[in-house]
Design a protein around this motif. Structure first.
Motif, PDB file in Angstrom:
ATOM      1  N   LYS A 287       0.836  -1.201   0.000  1.00 15.01           N
ATOM      2  CA  LYS A 287       0.000   0.000   0.000  1.00 15.01           C
ATOM      3  C   LYS A 287       0.871   1.251   0.000  1.00 15.01           C
ATOM      4  O   LYS A 287       1.987   1.253   0.522  1.00 15.01           O
ATOM      5  N   ILE A 288       0.346   2.292  -0.602  1.00 15.62           N
ATOM      6  CA  ILE A 288       1.003   3.597  -0.626  1.00 15.62           C
ATOM      7  C   ILE A 288       0.038   4.605  -0.019  1.00 15.62           C
ATOM      8  O   ILE A 288      -1.067   4.803  -0.530  1.00 15.62           O
ATOM      9  N   ASN A 289       0.456   5.211   1.089  1.00 13.36           N
ATOM     10  CA  ASN A 289      -0.394   6.171   1.816  1.00 13.36           C
ATOM     11  C   ASN A 289      -1.757   5.564   2.173  1.00 13.36           C
ATOM     12  O   ASN A 289      -2.795   6.240   2.117  1.00 13.36           O
ATOM     13  N   GLY A 290      -1.734   4.280   2.501  1.00  9.36           N
ATOM     14  CA  GLY A 290      -2.966   3.605   2.889  1.00  9.36           C
ATOM     15  C   GLY A 290      -3.796   3.086   1.746  1.00  9.36           C
ATOM     16  O   GLY A 290      -4.812   2.417   1.972  1.00  9.36           O
ATOM     17  N   ASN A 291      -3.401   3.382   0.500  1.00 10.96           N
ATOM     18  CA  ASN A 291      -4.142   2.913  -0.678  1.00 10.96           C
ATOM     19  C   ASN A 291      -3.436   1.712  -1.294  1.00 10.96           C
ATOM     20  O   ASN A 291      -2.208   1.627  -1.265  1.00 10.96           O
ATOM     21  N   PRO A 292      -4.204   0.790  -1.878  1.00  7.95           N
ATOM     22  CA  PRO A 292      -3.570  -0.342  -2.568  1.00  7.95           C
ATOM     23  C   PRO A 292      -2.695   0.145  -3.716  1.00  7.95           C
ATOM     24  O   PRO A 292      -3.023   1.142  -4.369  1.00  7.95           O
ATOM     25  N   LEU A 293      -1.605  -0.546  -3.958  1.00  9.64           N
ATOM     26  CA  LEU A 293      -0.741  -0.171  -5.075  1.00  9.64           C
ATOM     27  C   LEU A 293      -1.482  -0.348  -6.399  1.00  9.64           C
ATOM     28  O   LEU A 293      -1.428   0.528  -7.271  1.00  9.64           O
TER      29      LEU A 293
ATOM     30  N   PHE B  80      -7.236   1.919  -8.253  1.00  9.54           N
ATOM     31  CA  PHE B  80      -5.997   2.509  -7.759  1.00  9.54           C
ATOM     32  C   PHE B  80      -4.849   2.044  -8.642  1.00  9.54           C
ATOM     33  O   PHE B  80      -4.704   0.851  -8.922  1.00  9.54           O
ATOM     34  N   ILE B  81      -4.057   2.978  -9.094  1.00  9.70           N
ATOM     35  CA  ILE B  81      -2.865   2.689  -9.881  1.00  9.70           C
ATOM     36  C   ILE B  81      -1.697   3.391  -9.228  1.00  9.70           C
ATOM     37  O   ILE B  81      -1.708   4.619  -9.079  1.00  9.70           O
ATOM     38  N   PHE B  82      -0.691   2.615  -8.805  1.00  5.88           N
ATOM     39  CA  PHE B  82       0.457   3.141  -8.062  1.00  5.88           C
ATOM     40  C   PHE B  82       0.008   3.940  -6.847  1.00  5.88           C
ATOM     41  O   PHE B  82       0.593   4.965  -6.497  1.00  5.88           O
ATOM     42  N   GLY B  83      -1.059   3.462  -6.201  1.00  9.78           N
ATOM     43  CA  GLY B  83      -1.544   4.109  -4.990  1.00  9.78           C
ATOM     44  C   GLY B  83      -2.403   5.320  -5.217  1.00  9.78           C
ATOM     45  O   GLY B  83      -2.955   5.873  -4.258  1.00  9.78           O
ATOM     46  N   GLN B  84      -2.557   5.759  -6.456  1.00  9.63           N
ATOM     47  CA  GLN B  84      -3.368   6.928  -6.765  1.00  9.63           C
ATOM     48  C   GLN B  84      -4.790   6.489  -7.116  1.00  9.63           C
ATOM     49  O   GLN B  84      -4.977   5.619  -7.957  1.00  9.63           O
ATOM     50  N   PRO B  85      -5.797   7.094  -6.478  1.00  6.79           N
ATOM     51  CA  PRO B  85      -7.172   6.701  -6.784  1.00  6.79           C
ATOM     52  C   PRO B  85      -7.620   7.231  -8.140  1.00  6.79           C
ATOM     53  O   PRO B  85      -7.298   8.355  -8.529  1.00  6.79           O
ATOM     54  N   PHE B  86      -8.354   6.414  -8.860  1.00  2.00           N
ATOM     55  CA  PHE B  86      -8.964   6.810 -10.126  1.00  2.00           C
ATOM     56  C   PHE B  86     -10.464   6.559 -10.032  1.00  2.00           C
ATOM     57  O   PHE B  86     -10.906   5.625  -9.359  1.00  2.00           O
TER      58      PHE B  86
ATOM     59  N   LYS C 103      -8.986  13.777  -4.986  1.00  2.00           N
ATOM     60  CA  LYS C 103      -8.282  12.689  -5.670  1.00  2.00           C
ATOM     61  C   LYS C 103      -6.889  12.423  -5.096  1.00  2.00           C
ATOM     62  O   LYS C 103      -6.152  11.610  -5.629  1.00  2.00           O
ATOM     63  N   THR C 104      -6.541  13.112  -4.039  1.00  2.00           N
ATOM     64  CA  THR C 104      -5.206  12.960  -3.474  1.00  2.00           C
ATOM     65  C   THR C 104      -5.255  12.052  -2.256  1.00  2.00           C
ATOM     66  O   THR C 104      -6.328  11.613  -1.816  1.00  2.00           O
ATOM     67  N   ASN C 105      -4.094  11.810  -1.687  1.00  2.00           N
ATOM     68  CA  ASN C 105      -3.986  11.008  -0.474  1.00  2.00           C
ATOM     69  C   ASN C 105      -3.906  11.876   0.772  1.00  2.00           C
ATOM     70  O   ASN C 105      -3.569  11.386   1.852  1.00  2.00           O
TER      71      ASN C 105
ATOM     72  N   ASP D 149     -11.948  14.986   2.975  1.00  2.11           N
ATOM     73  CA  ASP D 149     -10.988  13.938   3.324  1.00  2.11           C
ATOM     74  C   ASP D 149     -10.448  13.269   2.069  1.00  2.11           C
ATOM     75  O   ASP D 149     -11.062  13.317   1.001  1.00  2.11           O
ATOM     76  N   ARG D 150      -9.285  12.646   2.227  1.00  2.24           N
ATOM     77  CA  ARG D 150      -8.653  11.990   1.090  1.00  2.24           C
ATOM     78  C   ARG D 150      -9.547  10.895   0.541  1.00  2.24           C
ATOM     79  O   ARG D 150     -10.195  10.153   1.286  1.00  2.24           O
ATOM     80  N   ASP D 151      -9.593  10.835  -0.788  1.00  3.46           N
ATOM     81  CA  ASP D 151     -10.360   9.812  -1.475  1.00  3.46           C
ATOM     82  C   ASP D 151     -11.840   9.830  -1.080  1.00  3.46           C
ATOM     83  O   ASP D 151     -12.495   8.803  -1.038  1.00  3.46           O
ATOM     84  N   LYS D 152     -12.348  11.051  -0.754  1.00  2.00           N
ATOM     85  CA  LYS D 152     -13.749  11.174  -0.351  1.00  2.00           C
ATOM     86  C   LYS D 152     -14.442  12.264  -1.165  1.00  2.00           C
ATOM     87  O   LYS D 152     -13.807  13.084  -1.824  1.00  2.00           O
TER      88      LYS D 152
END
Length: 484
Positions: free
Chosen positions: A69-75, A86-92, A402-404, A432-435
């Motif tokens: 995980k990157i910053n709590g998000n799946p890689l 999620f791609i490289f921890g970035q939410p899409f 869209k950020t962490n 909040d992040r990803d919200k």
């Protein structure tokens, strides 16, 4: 040479075909249309070692990525059901699908350009079908049933205790591995936590998931226990695509026919050049190691996946008989025909540069998204109201972070720049992040400045440092005025 095998392949009825019949046939199919089962000899050599290293690294990556995980998000996560990506921890999000579409197009171009320049290296070195087949299932088969000759002997013998035991053990292990691969594939869809939760609660609590898991496991088992190389030769569209992409400058696994012909059996002490014979001693070792059952000496074929097994087998034989290696090697057709050394030509440099730019473009697409997506929509059926010389419109806003990182933002009217904003709550909005955050604002303009009944305005969203994060253009309604 006593340690060089003669080719022997099982036909549709278990019959053994002679070498000439085999060379005149097509891949793993008999001239009658029946499938020919191939028993490839276990490869060994320099390229096999390199491919093993690449395969093990890719397998480690496949089985470890779901837990990173990157910053709590799946890689990497592709949850189509819940629309979480999620791609490289970035939410899409579904709103970002145009980026993924452009990325898919760029990836397709990358594959085409790569194939034009370097042939089917992907198939032999990176393709998941090849990795799983050759580095897991085939190795288990060698471990349980032995190498090529033992497998053929076991296949021909009656169903005695030895055959039942070995086949049952192999098939059981295949099922277990297929089940493991399927579970990890699910982790890329719903995450490893959800997979462990489903396993813990049992199949009766999640019957749909259980059925899908069983069906995919059966599909994996079918592919690797029976269908095997037919995936590459009959199903995979890339194998057909490369047939129209390669040309005489494409790098592929080639047999040097100018050096190898005329082929003939090895005789110790013979001056082959004086006898008009080529370096190919017709030992068929390049054939018996081929996992797709072709003879590379027949020229470039769609069934060839560039796995390099024939290169290692031929080099081993050349070394034993004292002839130069490289009779089968990575080369272009022009290199073979003109007998020149490989050069990194301007064409190759151009393709390499283009590939580099494409990779850069993909990276840019992944990281060029805005930090936040904002929308300001007028509620259905709402209009304006006039009070104290000001015209006021109501807007419902939706902010997608869209950020962490947690964001605290404020809203300003960009154009016209003197609009007044009234918040239903605080002017500092936390997202909040990803919200997603939703709310309502009122925007007012002096009545004498609104010249049109419907006028475009631009609303901006700013962070606490005053940086513009996103903007949205909408319309502002006012009373109808006659223009003279």
């Amino acid at each position: 040479m006593s340690d060089i095998e003669e080719i022997e392949v099982r036909g549709g009825q278990g019959q053994v075909l002679d070498p000439e019949t085999y060379r005149d046939s097509i891949g793993t199919m008999e001239q009658s249309g029946k499938r020919r089962w191939v028993f490839p000899r276990k490869p060994k050599g320099k390229y096999t070692n390199y491919r093993n290293i690449v395969s093990y690294l890719l397998l480690i990556i496949y089985f470890s990525l779901p837990f990173i995980k990157i910053n709590g998000n799946p890689l990497l996560l592709f949850n189509v059901i819940d629309r979480e990506f999620f791609i490289f921890g970035q939410p899409f999000y579904p709103q970002d699908f145009f980026i993924l579409t452009l990325g898919a197009i760029a990836s397709l171009i990358f594959i085409i350009v790569f194939t034009i320049a370097f042939g089917r290296i992907f198939c032999g070195w990176i393709c998941p079908q090849t990795i799983f087949m050759e580095s897991i299932f085939r190795k288990i088969e060698y471990l349980i049933e032995g190498d090529r000759n033992k497998q053929m002997k076991l296949d021909r013998q009656e169903w005695n205790s030895e055959k039942i035991w070995k086949r049952s053990l192999k098939w059981t292990v295949y099922i277990i591995i297929s089940l493991v691969i399927t579970h990890f594939m699910f982790m890329y869809i719903v995450g490893y936590e959800e997979v462990f939760k489903i396993i813990g609660e049992g199949p009766f609590a999640h019957p749909t998931n259980f059925i899908v898991m069983i069906l995919l496991t059966a599909a994996f088992y079918f592919v690797f226990a029976w269908f095997r190389e037919q995936v590459c030769t009959l199903v995979c569209p890339y194998g057909r695509l490369q047939g129209v992409l390669i040309d005489k400058d494409t790098i592929n696994v080639f047999y040097d026919f100018k050096r190898g012909e005329n082929r003939s059996k090895w005789r110790k002490g013979e001056d082959r050049k004086a006898a008009g014979k080529g370096d190919c001693i017709d030992c068929h070792q390049c054939v018996v190691v081929c996992p797709t059952g072709i003879d590379i000496r027949d020229g470039q074929q769609l069934e060839c996946i560039n796995c390099t097994a024939c290169i290692d087998a031929c080099d081993e034989v050349m070394e034993k008989v004292g002839l130069p290696k490289g009779l089968i090697r990575y080369a272009s057709e022009n290199e073979i025909e003109k007998q020149t050394q490989f050069k990194f030509t301007g064409r190759m440099k151009g393709f390499a540069l283009f590939l580099f730019l494409l990779v850069g473009f993909l990276g840019y697409l992944l990281y060029s998204r805005g930090e936040m997506e904002a929308k300001f929509i007028k509620p259905a059926g709402s209009t304006f109201f006039v009070k104290e010389g000001k015209i006021t419109n109501t807007y419902n806003y939706t902010f997608l972070n869209k950020t962490n990182d947690k964001k605290i933002v404020t809203i300003k009217v960009i154009d016209p720049a003197h609009g007044e904003i009234t918040y239903s709550a605080s002017s500092k909005i936390q997202v909040d992040r990803d919200k997603i955050s939703k709310g309502t604002i009122n925007i007012s303009f002096p009545e004498d400045e609104m010249k049109l009944s419907k006028q475009n305005i631009t609303i901006g969203v700013y962070d606490m440092k005053g940086k513009l994060i996103d903007s949205y253009q909408t319309y502002f309604e006012g009373p109808f005025k006659l223009q003279f």
